[in-house]
Design an enzyme around this catalytic site. Structure first.
Site, mmCIF file in Angstrom:
data_model
loop_
_atom_site.group_PDB
_atom_site.id
_atom_site.type_symbol
_atom_site.label_atom_id
_atom_site.label_comp_id
_atom_site.label_asym_id
_atom_site.label_seq_id
_atom_site.Cartn_x
_atom_site.Cartn_y
_atom_site.Cartn_z
ATOM 1 N N HIS A 31 -4.490 -2.412 -5.885
ATOM 2 C CA HIS A 31 -3.743 -1.275 -6.405
ATOM 3 C C HIS A 31 -4.701 -0.156 -6.772
ATOM 4 O O HIS A 31 -5.486 -0.293 -7.695
ATOM 5 C CB HIS A 31 -2.933 -1.699 -7.634
ATOM 6 C CG HIS A 31 -1.807 -2.619 -7.273
ATOM 7 N ND1 HIS A 31 -1.034 -3.249 -8.196
ATOM 8 C CD2 HIS A 31 -1.331 -2.993 -6.069
ATOM 9 C CE1 HIS A 31 -0.126 -3.986 -7.569
ATOM 10 N NE2 HIS A 31 -0.299 -3.844 -6.283
ATOM 11 N N ASP A 76 0.807 -1.219 0.000
ATOM 12 C CA ASP A 76 0.000 0.000 0.000
ATOM 13 C C ASP A 76 0.843 1.273 0.000
ATOM 14 O O ASP A 76 0.472 2.281 0.583
ATOM 15 C CB ASP A 76 -0.970 0.020 1.204
ATOM 16 C CG ASP A 76 -1.757 -1.268 1.262
ATOM 17 O OD1 ASP A 76 -2.254 -1.685 0.207
ATOM 18 O OD2 ASP A 76 -1.841 -1.872 2.342
ATOM 19 N N ALA A 93 -7.396 -1.648 0.616
ATOM 20 C CA ALA A 93 -8.152 -1.635 -0.645
ATOM 21 C C ALA A 93 -8.803 -2.991 -0.903
ATOM 22 O O ALA A 93 -9.773 -3.095 -1.642
ATOM 23 C CB ALA A 93 -7.232 -1.265 -1.803
ATOM 24 N N GLY A 147 0.542 14.166 -4.858
ATOM 25 C CA GLY A 147 -0.896 14.159 -5.139
ATOM 26 C C GLY A 147 -1.300 12.824 -5.720
ATOM 27 O O GLY A 147 -0.442 12.050 -6.163
ATOM 28 N N ARG A 190 -5.694 0.659 8.449
ATOM 29 C CA ARG A 190 -4.255 0.428 8.473
ATOM 30 C C ARG A 190 -3.619 1.156 9.652
ATOM 31 O O ARG A 190 -3.971 2.309 9.909
ATOM 32 C CB ARG A 190 -3.624 0.960 7.182
ATOM 33 C CG ARG A 190 -4.134 0.268 5.943
ATOM 34 C CD ARG A 190 -3.602 0.952 4.688
ATOM 35 N NE ARG A 190 -4.123 0.325 3.473
ATOM 36 C CZ ARG A 190 -4.291 0.956 2.312
ATOM 37 N NH1 ARG A 190 -3.976 2.231 2.199
ATOM 38 N NH2 ARG A 190 -4.753 0.313 1.265
HETATM 39 P P1 IMP Z 1 -2.190 -12.948 2.694
HETATM 40 O O1 IMP Z 1 -1.255 -12.429 1.653
HETATM 41 O O2 IMP Z 1 -3.638 -12.757 2.344
HETATM 42 O O3 IMP Z 1 -1.890 -14.361 3.078
HETATM 43 O O4 IMP Z 1 -1.970 -12.081 4.033
HETATM 44 C C1 IMP Z 1 -0.764 -12.128 4.779
HETATM 45 C C2 IMP Z 1 -0.414 -10.771 5.348
HETATM 46 O O5 IMP Z 1 -0.079 -9.882 4.296
HETATM 47 C C3 IMP Z 1 -1.553 -10.070 6.092
HETATM 48 O O6 IMP Z 1 -0.982 -9.311 7.131
HETATM 49 C C4 IMP Z 1 -2.165 -9.145 5.050
HETATM 50 O O7 IMP Z 1 -2.838 -8.056 5.622
HETATM 51 C C5 IMP Z 1 -0.914 -8.716 4.316
HETATM 52 N N1 IMP Z 1 -1.155 -8.336 2.917
HETATM 53 C C6 IMP Z 1 -1.326 -9.157 1.861
HETATM 54 N N2 IMP Z 1 -1.469 -8.471 0.722
HETATM 55 C C7 IMP Z 1 -1.360 -7.181 1.045
HETATM 56 C C8 IMP Z 1 -1.391 -5.966 0.281
HETATM 57 O O8 IMP Z 1 -1.514 -5.943 -0.952
HETATM 58 N N3 IMP Z 1 -1.247 -4.815 0.993
HETATM 59 C C9 IMP Z 1 -1.055 -4.805 2.332
HETATM 60 N N4 IMP Z 1 -1.012 -5.913 3.085
HETATM 61 C C10 IMP Z 1 -1.154 -7.079 2.446
HETATM 62 MG MG MG Z 2 -2.767 -2.096 -1.692
#
Ligand code: IMP
Ligand code: MG
Length: 449
Positions: free
Chosen positions: A46, A15, A303, A438, A309
């Site tokens: 994204h 993110d 998202a 921005g 967060r």
């Molecule tokens: P998983 O990838 O769904 O197995 O989640 C494992 C960890 O990665 C968790 O803490 C999720 O919140 C985090 N996570 C997975 N994908 C993202 C992402 O795209 N952005 C932020 N956190 C993510």
């Molecule tokens: Mg993201």
């Protein structure tokens, strides 16, 4: 030296705003352009903001598709992605409707297919755990386990062939004990999944490619943008284990899995000025003071999952390691506008036991406290606070202010921000090459060296 081919990798816990930078890079590139994802799946979200004909911002969030849809460039899916065909087909359709998407789609014939049973197992396991990972429940962990188990892997080549039913049958049999325990009626599941997926498979079949060969064509004649998902701290081996995702997210793995040469690329880290984290796991610089309100002001909600967060102060110790393990050439800082008017400090060491270290330990729990910079930086890019929670309502006055900085370049930025960036670069030893101020495409101030 600026190269034609670029990779954008998250420096923190995801993110960071990679989508926007990938979109800008794809938009600027010349010749045949492709944006390719190399890992992760619809756990990613994204977010991009694109200006419509009348100047208003349209928000788009992609999960399965690379951020090339809005720029109408070719898109690629690498062999180690967790590929969700249902989500992908939906986003492709949306791209066609919103942006007249007409790019070429290249999907590695080797990529594994993410199916509902992965999500079911993901959910059942999280329920059973005493200490949850806080996954996105998209089935990512079980998917990568199945891939490594070999027998339970369904490739895209299988998916689009007549082997699909037989293969799925075999796989579901292999997983039967776990699926039944999760309350799944296996024969109903098979029937429903085949009914849903057969038409999608037919629709996506023409996109099956031996991707490693096709990418070579873009390498010599066009341009390639590699788009990372998640962020370095979520890497399955080099992140904050065990609260990580199940794939390798760092840049060297992108080159390994896509069959591309590192030396023809610029590798950029994308760093959000303040790190955020969703899901479980520690963040040593997490803010408990007023600084934490940046989150609400800036719309820091997942998202993919909508979860809030956590917000932290910049952590230069981690950033320096991220630059090291990604072999990064430069860093893009995002959301420098969201923290204006606030006093900022940054982590430059951790107290562990009786000592102070500038290295990231494996166990975050071992960190007793954080050593911060003595300096406090502060800047104002414009007067008054902008409510980013509703980024689509960004007013025209700010649009002009931002354009002023973009045209003026790095030197035109407020001195507090420039000092902050210079101090960060001296510590991290990887140069900041651009600062995003921005949400929209083009609102990134580039630095000249
Ligand atoms: P998983 O990838 O769904 O197995 O989640 C494992 C960890 O990665 C968790 O803490 C999720 O919140 C985090 N996570 C997975 N994908 C993202 C992402 O795209 N952005 C932020 N956190 C993510
Ligand atoms: Mg993201």
């Amino acid at each position: 030296m600026i190269k034609r081919h670029k990779a954008f990798i998250g420096a923190q816990w995801g993110d960071e705003g990679k989508g926007k930078l990938v979109d800008e890079s794809a938009e600027e590139a010349e010749g045949r352009r492709v944006v390719v994802r190399f890992q992760g799946g619809p756990n990613a979200g994204h977010t991009q903001f694109v200006r419509s004909q009348n100047g208003s911002l349209i928000e788009i969030v992609t999960h399965a598709s690379p951020s090339g849809l809005a720029a109408n460039v070719d898109i690629g899916i690498g062999p180690d992605v967790a590929f969700d065909p249902e989500q992908f087909a939906e986003e492709l359709q949306e791209g066609k409707e919103k942006f007249d998407y007409s790019g070429r789609v290249l999907i590695s014939e080797r990529v594994g297919i993410l199916l509902p049973h992965h999500r079911i197992i993901d959910g059942a396991r999280e329920d059973r755990r005493n200490k949850q990972i806080g996954t996105t429940l998209k089935g990512i962990g079980p998917f990568y386990e199945c891939n490594a188990q070999r027998k339970a892997r369904l490739t895209f080549a299988d998916y689009v062939s007549d082997r699909f039913s037989d293969k799925l049958n075999e796989i579901v049999k292999e997983l039967q004990p776990e699926l039944s325990a999760a309350g799944v009626n296996v024969s109903e599941y098979l029937e429903e999944t085949l009914a849903l997926h057969k038409p999608i498979a037919q629709q996506l079949k023409p996109f099956s490619e031996r991707l490693e060969y096709r990418l070579q064509e873009y390498l010599s004649e066009g341009s390639i943008t590699i788009e990372g998902g998640q962020g370095t701290e979520l890497d399955v081996t080099l992140g904050t284990m065990p609260d990580v995702t199940s794939s390798h997210v760092i840049a060297p793995f992108a080159f390994a899995s896509l069959g591309l040469p590192r030396d023809q690329f610029n590798v950029y880290l994308v760093e959000k000025l303040y790190p955020t984290r969703v899901g479980s796991g520690m963040m040593p610089t997490v803010a408990h003071d007023e600084f934490a309100t940046v989150g609400e002001k800036s719309g820091e909600f997942g998202a993919t999952t909508g979860r809030k967060r956590r917000v932290g102060y910049p952590d230069w110790v981690r950033l320096k390691r991220a630059a090291l393990i990604n072999d990064a050439d430069g860093i893009y800082v995002t959301r420098a506008d969201c923290v204006q008017g606030r006093k900022i400090k940054a982590a430059v060491g951790y107290h562990i036991g009786d000592g102070l270290t500038q290295e990231v330990p494996l166990r975050t729990e071992d960190i007793k406290s954080v050593r911060y910079t003595k300096e406090r930086w502060q800047w104002n890019l414009w007067n008054g606070e902008r409510d980013l929670a509703d980024a689509t309502a960004v007013d025209a006055a700010l649009k002009e202010r931002r354009a002023g900085y973009v045209n003026g370049g790095f030197e035109s930025l407020p001195s507090g921000l420039k000092c902050y960036i210079r101090s960060k670069d001296a510590f991290v030893e990887c140069p900041t090459v651009g600062v995003s101020i921005g949400p929209a495409r083009g609102e990134t101030v580039m630095r000249k060296f």
